[in-house]
Design a protein around this motif. Structure first.
Motif, PDB file in Angstrom:
ATOM      1  N   ILE A   1     -54.627  26.497  42.406  1.00 50.83           N
ATOM      2  CA  ILE A   1     -55.262  26.196  43.691  1.00 50.83           C
ATOM      3  C   ILE A   1     -56.335  25.142  43.464  1.00 50.83           C
ATOM      4  N   TRP A   2     -56.485  24.233  44.431  1.00 49.77           N
ATOM      5  CA  TRP A   2     -57.491  23.194  44.229  1.00 49.77           C
ATOM      6  C   TRP A   2     -58.080  22.714  45.542  1.00 49.77           C
TER       7      TRP A   2
ATOM      8  N   ARG B   1     -61.002  19.626  42.096  1.00 47.22           N
ATOM      9  CA  ARG B   1     -61.365  20.702  41.160  1.00 47.22           C
ATOM     10  C   ARG B   1     -60.443  21.879  41.440  1.00 47.22           C
ATOM     11  N   ALA B   2     -59.998  22.549  40.386  1.00 45.74           N
ATOM     12  CA  ALA B   2     -58.940  23.545  40.529  1.00 45.74           C
ATOM     13  C   ALA B   2     -59.262  24.845  39.802  1.00 45.74           C
ATOM     14  N   ALA B   3     -58.516  25.876  40.164  1.00 49.72           N
ATOM     15  CA  ALA B   3     -58.541  27.146  39.435  1.00 49.72           C
ATOM     16  C   ALA B   3     -57.105  27.574  39.194  1.00 49.72           C
ATOM     17  N   VAL B   4     -56.888  28.234  38.066  1.00 49.09           N
ATOM     18  CA  VAL B   4     -55.588  28.842  37.781  1.00 49.09           C
ATOM     19  C   VAL B   4     -55.730  30.332  38.040  1.00 49.09           C
TER      20      VAL B   4
ATOM     21  N   ALA C   1     -48.131  21.396  35.437  1.00 49.30           N
ATOM     22  CA  ALA C   1     -48.415  21.358  36.880  1.00 49.30           C
ATOM     23  C   ALA C   1     -49.808  20.778  37.143  1.00 49.30           C
ATOM     24  N   VAL C   2     -50.769  21.158  36.305  1.00 51.00           N
ATOM     25  CA  VAL C   2     -52.132  20.626  36.429  1.00 51.00           C
ATOM     26  C   VAL C   2     -52.111  19.099  36.309  1.00 51.00           C
ATOM     27  N   LYS C   3     -51.355  18.621  35.335  1.00 52.53           N
ATOM     28  CA  LYS C   3     -51.265  17.172  35.103  1.00 52.53           C
ATOM     29  C   LYS C   3     -50.570  16.471  36.272  1.00 52.53           C
ATOM     30  N   GLU C   4     -49.483  17.075  36.748  1.00 51.47           N
ATOM     31  CA  GLU C   4     -48.731  16.473  37.856  1.00 51.47           C
ATOM     32  C   GLU C   4     -49.568  16.368  39.128  1.00 51.47           C
TER      33      GLU C   4
ATOM     34  N   GLY D   1     -52.797  16.112  39.199  1.00 56.24           N
ATOM     35  CA  GLY D   1     -53.975  15.277  38.959  1.00 56.24           C
ATOM     36  C   GLY D   1     -55.289  15.970  39.244  1.00 56.24           C
ATOM     37  N   VAL D   2     -55.348  17.273  38.899  1.00 60.09           N
ATOM     38  CA  VAL D   2     -56.560  18.046  39.178  1.00 60.09           C
ATOM     39  C   VAL D   2     -57.255  18.449  37.883  1.00 60.09           C
ATOM     40  N   THR D   3     -58.499  18.891  38.000  1.00 61.02           N
ATOM     41  CA  THR D   3     -59.282  19.344  36.859  1.00 61.02           C
ATOM     42  C   THR D   3     -59.565  20.829  37.010  1.00 61.02           C
ATOM     43  N   VAL D   4     -59.070  21.633  36.089  1.00 58.30           N
ATOM     44  CA  VAL D   4     -59.284  23.083  36.160  1.00 58.30           C
ATOM     45  C   VAL D   4     -60.715  23.407  35.760  1.00 58.30           C
TER      46      VAL D   4
END
Length: 215
Positions: free
Chosen positions: A20-21, A27-30, A43-46, A48-51
């Motif tokens: 989710i971002w 900015r994101a969370a897993v 998926a994070v890379k695709e 383009g978010v920062t966890v």
């Protein structure tokens, strides 16, 4: 700008890990990294978010097995679940052995969550609801602005969480669903721990375990 999400099925149990971002900040969370970290990181890379953190609904192996490894790789904190699930975290190695999962590291969350707490992802805020029954420390994350709930194994499309595990309780689970989830609104869409998404209204109408029509 709002909260975006992507569901990433992981582990042999096809557990719905969610990325989710915040659309504005990226900015994101897993949520619930049970395993298959390469799939999650892709998926994070695709996207383009920062966890910036890991969020846990509960500590069963298929939801929490990859948590310590991912937190270490990304140098991010772990938030959740409720402290009553600590015995499940301590028992992760035994759970892994039982179900044939890779042996995970035990961890202590950086923040235990309580009912009515909030968690943030970028500029977005999600409410925390303590919803015991499947496990005693299970929490649900609810983003009111987008009408989205991440409910772990509390509720499924057409079913509910198992309660035959240690410290599970069927009556408590039903109460959690009816008293804490359904009042959020029929239109709320939810990501369950397994299987397809649904809405609280759909489950109130048709779910054989918790529908309004159940005698």
């Amino acid at each position: 700008m709002s909260l975006k999400y992507r569901i990433i099925p992981v582990t042999p149990f096809q557990q719905n890990c969610s990325l989710i971002w915040c659309e504005a900040t990226k900015r994101a969370a897993v949520v619930d990294p049970g395993g298959d970290l390469d799939r999650i990181l892709a998926a994070v890379k695709e996207e383009g978010v920062t966890v910036e953190k890991i969020l846990l609904t509960h500590a069963h192996i298929d939801h929490a097995g990859g948590t310590a490894d991912l937190a270490r790789q990304l140098t991010v904190p772990i938030e959740g679940p409720h402290q009553d699930d600590n015995f499940w975290i301590q028992g992760l190695p035994q759970q892994a052995q039982m179900f044939g999962f890779p042996a995970p590291d035990v961890f202590t969350p950086d923040r235990w969550l309580e009912h009515t707490d909030t968690v943030t992802v970028g500029d977005q805020t999600l409410a925390v609801l303590h919803c015991p029954g499947h496990t005693p420390g299970h929490v649900v994350f609810f983003h009111r602005d987008s009408g989205l709930a991440l409910v772990g194994d509390v509720l499924f499309h057409g079913s509910i969480g198992r309660t035959d595990f240690p410290k599970g309780d069927h009556a408590t689970l039903i109460r959690s669903i009816k008293d804490r989830l359904f009042p959020l609104g029929d239109e709320v869409a939810f990501v369950p721990g397994h299987g397809p998404m649904s809405t609280f209204g759909q489950e109130r109408a048709t779910n054989p375990f918790v529908s309004d029509h159940r005698g």
